[in-house]
Scaffold this motif. Structure first.
Motif, mmCIF file in Angstrom:
data_model
loop_
_atom_site.group_PDB
_atom_site.id
_atom_site.type_symbol
_atom_site.label_atom_id
_atom_site.label_comp_id
_atom_site.label_asym_id
_atom_site.label_seq_id
_atom_site.Cartn_x
_atom_site.Cartn_y
_atom_site.Cartn_z
ATOM 1 N N GLY A 123 4.948 3.746 1.064
ATOM 2 C CA GLY A 123 5.196 2.602 1.934
ATOM 3 C C GLY A 123 6.092 2.956 3.103
ATOM 4 O O GLY A 123 5.824 2.571 4.251
ATOM 5 N N THR A 124 7.157 3.704 2.847
ATOM 6 C CA THR A 124 8.060 4.113 3.920
ATOM 7 C C THR A 124 7.329 4.939 4.966
ATOM 8 O O THR A 124 7.454 4.699 6.175
ATOM 9 N N SER A 125 6.551 5.907 4.508
ATOM 10 C CA SER A 125 5.879 6.801 5.456
ATOM 11 C C SER A 125 4.813 6.071 6.266
ATOM 12 O O SER A 125 4.680 6.284 7.482
ATOM 13 N N HIS A 126 4.058 5.197 5.611
ATOM 14 C CA HIS A 126 2.998 4.488 6.337
ATOM 15 C C HIS A 126 3.584 3.510 7.344
ATOM 16 O O HIS A 126 3.135 3.442 8.500
ATOM 17 N N VAL A 127 4.583 2.734 6.954
ATOM 18 C CA VAL A 127 5.220 1.807 7.893
ATOM 19 C C VAL A 127 5.859 2.580 9.049
ATOM 20 O O VAL A 127 5.765 2.174 10.214
ATOM 21 N N ALA A 128 6.486 3.712 8.730
ATOM 22 C CA ALA A 128 7.133 4.509 9.770
ATOM 23 C C ALA A 128 6.128 5.042 10.783
ATOM 24 O O ALA A 128 6.302 4.889 11.999
ATOM 25 N N ASP A 272 0.688 -5.738 4.058
ATOM 26 C CA ASP A 272 -0.468 -5.182 4.762
ATOM 27 C C ASP A 272 -0.545 -3.669 4.590
ATOM 28 O O ASP A 272 -1.633 -3.092 4.413
ATOM 29 N N SER A 273 0.625 -3.017 4.634
ATOM 30 C CA SER A 273 0.669 -1.569 4.454
ATOM 31 C C SER A 273 0.214 -1.182 3.048
ATOM 32 O O SER A 273 -0.596 -0.257 2.876
ATOM 33 N N LEU A 277 -2.713 1.316 1.647
ATOM 34 C CA LEU A 277 -2.376 2.460 0.803
ATOM 35 C C LEU A 277 -3.116 2.427 -0.527
ATOM 36 O O LEU A 277 -3.612 3.455 -1.000
ATOM 37 N N PHE A 278 -3.205 1.257 -1.150
ATOM 38 C CA PHE A 278 -3.954 1.158 -2.407
ATOM 39 C C PHE A 278 -5.438 1.451 -2.177
ATOM 40 O O PHE A 278 -6.098 2.056 -3.032
ATOM 41 N N ALA A 279 -5.964 1.031 -1.030
ATOM 42 C CA ALA A 279 -7.373 1.338 -0.718
ATOM 43 C C ALA A 279 -7.574 2.840 -0.583
ATOM 44 O O ALA A 279 -8.575 3.395 -1.076
ATOM 45 N N TRP A 280 -6.638 3.519 0.078
ATOM 46 C CA TRP A 280 -6.725 4.980 0.191
ATOM 47 C C TRP A 280 -6.622 5.634 -1.190
ATOM 48 O O TRP A 280 -7.325 6.603 -1.476
ATOM 49 N N TYR A 281 -5.740 5.099 -2.047
ATOM 50 C CA TYR A 281 -5.607 5.658 -3.397
ATOM 51 C C TYR A 281 -6.917 5.520 -4.166
ATOM 52 O O TYR A 281 -7.397 6.481 -4.788
#
Length: 319
Positions: A123-128, A272-273, A277-281
């Motif tokens: 979450g941190t990396s995607h939001v960043a 939203d992030s 991320l769950f979709a990518w997983y």
């Protein structure tokens, strides 16, 4: 229930027996199967984290487990649901009560261990990179601490977003882990000049830094005009000063990133992030790297792995 409790900022936490907690009207109780450790857990023990709870408190920021009981006002969740929760505290125990609004159902294919290693780091990396830096395909991303809990996820997500990724870590073993996550170029922070290598590769358009200290200074000097720099944390123990005059001359932007803060005032950024991320997983595009999975009795050893930087990816405790 057994729990890893911080009783003082001057003494080591202890594992003690506590009464089984009862959820408030807005909470769920979770039987905790896994809890991810984070560098912030170490700061909380010292009382230096921005969201340190009042003493005494049970440490552990992010958990995964099974809903065991529901508060009177909770809807949309059921006893028996598999969930992950960012609670901020309370995760290093056999049970915990958390606000229901913070719980997310797990994909069927996601293990509790993966889920406990997932939310904060990814979450941190995607939001960043996406929301804050608005990184574009073809840009060059420099990731410091690239084999650590958040750094490794920045390598993965950077590649998914189409960046050329330069991974910086200490030692060949950690660099091989970053390479396996998709890094295009590797820098050994122990032996190489970060600034010189990054400049030789064309400079950095985005800098992701969970380390701080001298590495931040080197990355700052290697940043291209119009670059965006993301201070994520300060694992080196040194919060660097930011030279505003250099920012002015090179049109640089420094963007603070505190993932948990968005839960307080703009939760849609996080939800939203996490949806993405769950979709990518589920599509097999992300896979948490867990270097150590330990029982509750070895929580102190897990914390020391973080403190000494001997872990890679995430350390997970399984109460």
């Amino acid at each position: 229930m057994r729990a890893f409790q911080v009783q003082s900022h001057e003494t080591a936490p202890v594992i003690i027996d506590l009464p089984l907690p009862e959820p408030s009207n807005s909470q769920i109780r979770v039987r905790i199967h896994a809890c991810g450790l984070n560098f912030a857990d170490l700061l909380m023990q010292k009382g230096t984290y921005q969201d340190t709870p009042a003493l005494p408190f049970v440490a552990g920021m992010e958990v995964a487990g099974v809903v065991d009981a529901l508060g009177a006002d909770v809807s949309g969740l059921n006893v028996g649901d598999r969930v992950a929760v960012f609670g901020g505290q309370g995760g290093l125990a056999e049970y915990g009560c958390f606000e229901a609004i913070r719980a997310v159902r797990l994909p069927d294919a996601m293990s509790f261990e993966d889920a406990a290693a997932f939310q904060i780091a990814y979450g941190t990396s995607h939001v960043a990179l996406d929301y804050r830096a608005q990184m574009q395909p073809g840009e060059t991303l420099l990731v410091l601490g690239a084999a650590g809990g958040v750094g490794l996820t920045a390598v993965e997500i950077g590649k998914l977003m189409g960046a050329t990724v330069i991974a910086c870590a200490r030692g060949s073993e950690k660099l091989e882990i970053a390479k396996a996550a998709g890094a295009d170029h590797l820098i050994d922070a122990k032996t190489e000049d970060i600034r010189a290598v990054v400049k030789s590769l064309g400079g950095a358009d985005v800098v992701y830094d969970p380390v701080g200290g001298e590495q931040w200074i080197a990355a700052f000097r290697a940043a291209n005009p119009d670059a965006r720099l993301l201070p994520i944390g300060f694992a080196s123990g040194e919060v660097p000063k930011i030279p505003a005059n250099h920012m002015l001359v090179k049109n640089l932007t420094v963007l603070g990133v505190y993932w948990g803060g968005y839960l307080q005032y703009k939760p849609a950024v996080v939800t939203d992030s996490l949806t993405q991320l769950f979709a990518w997983y589920e599509a097999g595009k992300l896979k948490p790297h867990i270097s150590h999975c330990l029982p509750l009795d070895q929580t102190a050893e897990g914390m020391e792995l973080l403190r000494s930087r001997k872990s890679t990816g995430k350390v997970v405790i399984t109460p």
